[in-house]
Design a protein around this motif. Structure first.
Motif, short mmCIF file in Angstrom:
data_model
loop_
_atom_site.label_atom_id
_atom_site.label_comp_id
_atom_site.label_asym_id
_atom_site.label_seq_id
_atom_site.Cartn_x
_atom_site.Cartn_y
_atom_site.Cartn_z
N THR A 176 -16.75 12.50 46.68
CA THR A 176 -15.90 13.47 46.69
C THR A 176 -15.18 13.51 45.39
O THR A 176 -15.20 14.67 44.49
CB THR A 176 -14.57 13.61 47.62
OG1 THR A 176 -15.22 13.72 48.89
CG2 THR A 176 -13.71 14.72 47.35
N ILE A 177 -14.90 12.43 44.70
CA ILE A 177 -14.33 12.31 43.61
C ILE A 177 -15.33 12.65 42.27
O ILE A 177 -15.15 13.21 41.37
CB ILE A 177 -13.73 10.82 43.26
CG1 ILE A 177 -12.70 10.63 44.29
CG2 ILE A 177 -13.21 10.55 41.86
CD1 ILE A 177 -12.14 9.13 44.23
N LYS A 178 -16.56 12.07 42.50
CA LYS A 178 -17.69 12.27 41.72
C LYS A 178 -17.75 13.80 41.56
O LYS A 178 -18.28 14.23 40.46
CB LYS A 178 -18.99 11.58 42.07
CG LYS A 178 -19.97 11.40 40.99
CD LYS A 178 -21.08 10.51 41.60
CE LYS A 178 -22.32 10.53 40.47
NZ LYS A 178 -23.41 9.67 40.77
N SER A 179 -18.05 14.30 42.60
CA SER A 179 -18.37 15.83 42.35
C SER A 179 -17.36 16.53 41.93
O SER A 179 -17.36 17.53 40.91
CB SER A 179 -18.50 16.37 44.02
OG SER A 179 -18.54 17.64 43.91
N LEU A 180 -15.78 16.29 42.21
CA LEU A 180 -14.71 16.80 41.43
C LEU A 180 -14.78 16.56 39.97
O LEU A 180 -14.55 17.46 39.15
CB LEU A 180 -13.46 16.23 42.10
CG LEU A 180 -12.17 16.68 41.44
CD1 LEU A 180 -11.77 18.19 41.46
CD2 LEU A 180 -10.92 15.91 41.80
N LEU A 181 -14.74 15.34 39.55
CA LEU A 181 -14.88 15.04 38.03
C LEU A 181 -15.92 15.58 37.45
O LEU A 181 -15.96 16.06 36.28
CB LEU A 181 -14.80 13.71 37.81
CG LEU A 181 -13.58 12.90 38.46
CD1 LEU A 181 -13.80 11.26 38.15
CD2 LEU A 181 -12.23 13.36 37.73
N ALA A 182 -17.21 15.67 37.88
CA ALA A 182 -18.44 16.14 37.44
C ALA A 182 -17.94 17.88 37.15
O ALA A 182 -18.45 18.25 36.13
CB ALA A 182 -19.64 16.03 38.24
N SER A 183 -17.43 18.51 38.23
CA SER A 183 -17.09 19.77 38.09
C SER A 183 -15.91 19.99 36.78
O SER A 183 -16.13 21.19 36.15
CB SER A 183 -16.60 20.48 39.29
OG SER A 183 -16.06 21.81 39.07
N GLN A 184 -15.13 19.09 36.67
CA GLN A 184 -14.23 19.46 35.55
C GLN A 184 -14.63 19.05 34.25
O GLN A 184 -14.31 19.93 33.31
CB GLN A 184 -13.10 18.28 36.05
CG GLN A 184 -12.07 18.62 37.16
CD GLN A 184 -11.08 17.40 37.43
OE1 GLN A 184 -11.21 16.34 36.79
NE2 GLN A 184 -10.00 17.77 38.21
N ASN A 185 -15.64 18.15 34.38
CA ASN A 185 -16.44 18.05 32.98
C ASN A 185 -17.25 19.26 32.54
O ASN A 185 -17.11 19.42 31.25
CB ASN A 185 -17.23 16.66 33.17
CG ASN A 185 -16.72 15.46 33.07
OD1 ASN A 185 -15.20 15.32 32.77
ND2 ASN A 185 -17.05 14.33 33.59
N GLN A 186 -17.82 19.74 33.35
CA GLN A 186 -18.58 20.82 33.18
C GLN A 186 -17.77 22.32 32.74
O GLN A 186 -17.82 22.89 31.77
CB GLN A 186 -19.60 21.30 34.42
CG GLN A 186 -20.54 20.38 34.50
CD GLN A 186 -21.48 20.79 35.88
OE1 GLN A 186 -21.04 21.17 36.90
NE2 GLN A 186 -22.68 20.59 35.79
N GLN A 187 -16.73 22.03 33.53
CA GLN A 187 -15.72 23.25 33.34
C GLN A 187 -15.04 23.21 31.67
O GLN A 187 -14.80 24.13 31.03
CB GLN A 187 -14.55 23.39 34.27
CG GLN A 187 -13.92 24.75 34.06
CD GLN A 187 -14.47 25.94 34.34
OE1 GLN A 187 -15.24 26.13 35.30
NE2 GLN A 187 -14.24 26.87 33.52
N LYS A 188 -14.91 21.94 31.50
CA LYS A 188 -14.29 21.51 30.32
C LYS A 188 -15.15 22.04 28.82
O LYS A 188 -14.73 22.57 28.15
CB LYS A 188 -13.82 20.22 30.10
CG LYS A 188 -13.26 19.78 28.79
CD LYS A 188 -12.77 18.31 28.66
CE LYS A 188 -12.06 18.04 27.49
NZ LYS A 188 -11.85 16.32 27.37
N ALA A 189 -16.62 21.58 29.34
CA ALA A 189 -17.43 22.29 28.45
C ALA A 189 -17.48 23.80 28.21
O ALA A 189 -17.69 24.22 27.12
CB ALA A 189 -18.89 21.50 28.73
N LEU A 190 -17.41 24.35 29.52
CA LEU A 190 -17.56 25.70 29.30
C LEU A 190 -16.39 26.45 28.51
O LEU A 190 -16.52 27.19 27.90
CB LEU A 190 -17.57 26.58 30.82
CG LEU A 190 -19.03 25.95 31.44
CD1 LEU A 190 -19.07 26.33 33.02
CD2 LEU A 190 -20.19 26.83 30.91
N ASP A 191 -15.31 25.83 28.95
CA ASP A 191 -13.88 26.26 28.23
C ASP A 191 -13.99 26.14 26.84
O ASP A 191 -13.80 27.28 26.26
CB ASP A 191 -12.75 25.53 28.83
CG ASP A 191 -12.20 25.66 30.27
OD1 ASP A 191 -13.03 26.80 30.97
OD2 ASP A 191 -11.76 25.24 30.91
#
Length: 404
Positions: free
Chosen positions: A326-341
């Protein structure tokens, strides 16, 4: 995306709800255009012809009912045809109510035209931006890919070819329009994929640090299943308890004495109660009680409770190992969103700086737009959303439309 929904906000993903400072007037817009984007595919001109074409589609798709006559586009600056149409189609005012004046109709027409202008030009500029960015990043979409997407979506939206032809006629769209939207959508998807590639990597140290800081997110609190009877008076509660002690069932006693309709209809049952959910006096009593022991009466602000704990489910804490996926999926999504932002911020600044619009066609995507007021709530730029999304979104009340 559906062929029956024509998005006038194709660049929604790439639009941030932020105000940018103006800097210069940009390149001049040629006489046959309403806006120009420099350093993009082709000459970057949004022509008056294309703008008017999409205004017709936008007007049709924003308010037309199936089978009705096409809705005319408001005609600035005098709005003569628009006023005439409104007067013709307006319902007769109720008795005692004033008739709408030409000035009021004109104000309505002006507002409608500006709304359509913002949607259409925002869409056309966004299409220029996406294609320009894709060219700079060497991203292409093949005709074969467009053919495949078109065939799939046409089949899904219009099982009968006659329905498809009717849609084109009523909306004013052409097959070329729809194919263009599919091209831009696929370019956009490839851009997102490129931006987020490799940004989903998360280290074990990051996972462990997140778990340590947020252990409560991975814990299930202790819960208890209860049987309760609520009465208005202490005497009634004692009578209910006496009946239970005599062997009467909770369901029968609850039906006779309880005033709590929710639990009464369930035989007095309250399942999965966690600490803090009940009134404090009852809460303290049931979480201090032993299993299968009838307690009470307990006085609360609602009345008097008789209670019994029938099941205790202990607190459960996921281990780091259990929580890792769960944590890995969450942090991966956050990292991708940060790059997108970050990409969105840079992308919008770059392409807005390259975009110039004629007077009367200036929207917030134009370099020569006035800076938005900062003393009001932030409003998404034309066709945008406050948070970048991975797919384009049509503005409220609008149907989908591709660009020419």
């Amino acid at each position: 995306m559906s062929l029956t929904r024509l998005p006038l906000a194709l660049g929604a993903f790439f639009v941030l709800a932020i105000g940018l400072l103006l800097s210069g007037c940009g390149e001049s817009v040629p006489g046959n255009g309403v806006a120009k984007v420099s350093d993009t595919v082709g000459d970057g001109v949004v022509t008056t012809e294309d703008f008017n074409h999409w205004m017709t589609i936008a007007a049709n798709r924003s308010g037309q009912t199936p089978g009705s006559d096409p809705i005319p586009v408001p005609d600035p600056p005098n709005y003569t045809k628009c006023i005439a149409n409104k007067k013709k189609t307006a319902p007769k005012p109720a008795k005692g109510q004033p008739t709408t004046t030409d000035a009021q109709y004109k104000a309505q027409c002006k507002q409608e035209w500006e709304g359509l202008r913002d949607q259409v030009l925002g869409f056309l500029l966004a299409a220029q931006w996406v294609k320009g960015e894709a060219e700079e990043q060497n991203i292409e979409v093949s005709e074969k890919d467009i053919d495949k997407a078109f065939a799939e979506q046409k089949k899904q939206a219009f099982p009968k070819d006659a329905d498809y032809k009717k849609f084109l006629k009523e909306s004013g769209s052409t097959e070329e329009d729809i194919r263009f939207q599919l091209e831009v959508e696929q370019l956009q998807q490839k851009l997102v994929a490129k931006i987020t590639k490799g940004k989903d990597k998360v280290s074990n140290q990051e996972i462990a640090a997140y778990y340590k800081k947020n252990q409560a997110q991975f814990a299930t609190p202790e819960s208890r299943d209860l049987l309760v009877i609520l009465t208005k008076t202490k005497e009634q509660a004692e009578a209910a308890k006496k009946a239970l002690d005599s062997g009467d069932s909770w369901a029968a006693v609850a039906k006779k004495y309880s005033i709590d309709e929710a639990s009464k209809d369930q035989g007095g049952k309250l399942a999965g109660v966690t600490k803090g959910q009940q009134e404090k006096a009852l809460d303290d009593a049931v979480f201090a009680a032993k299993k299968d022991v009838t307690g009470g009466p307990i006085k609360t602000q609602f009345g008097y409770y008789v209670y019994r704990v029938t099941k205790i489910t202990k607190k459960d804490q996921q281990s780091l190992k259990e929580a890792t996926p769960t944590i890995k999926s969450l942090l991966a999504s956050q990292n991708q969103q940060k790059a997108l932002d970050q990409f969105v911020k840079d992308y919008r600044k770059k392409w807005k700086e390259r975009t110039n619009c004629k007077d009367d066609y200036v929207i917030q995507d134009c370099k020569n737009a006035k800076a938005p007021k900062t003393n009001t709530a932030t409003t998404p730029a034309q066709g945008g959303t406050e948070t970048p999304q991975p797919t384009p979104a049509a503005p409220p009340g609008a149907q989908t439309t591709p660009a020419k």
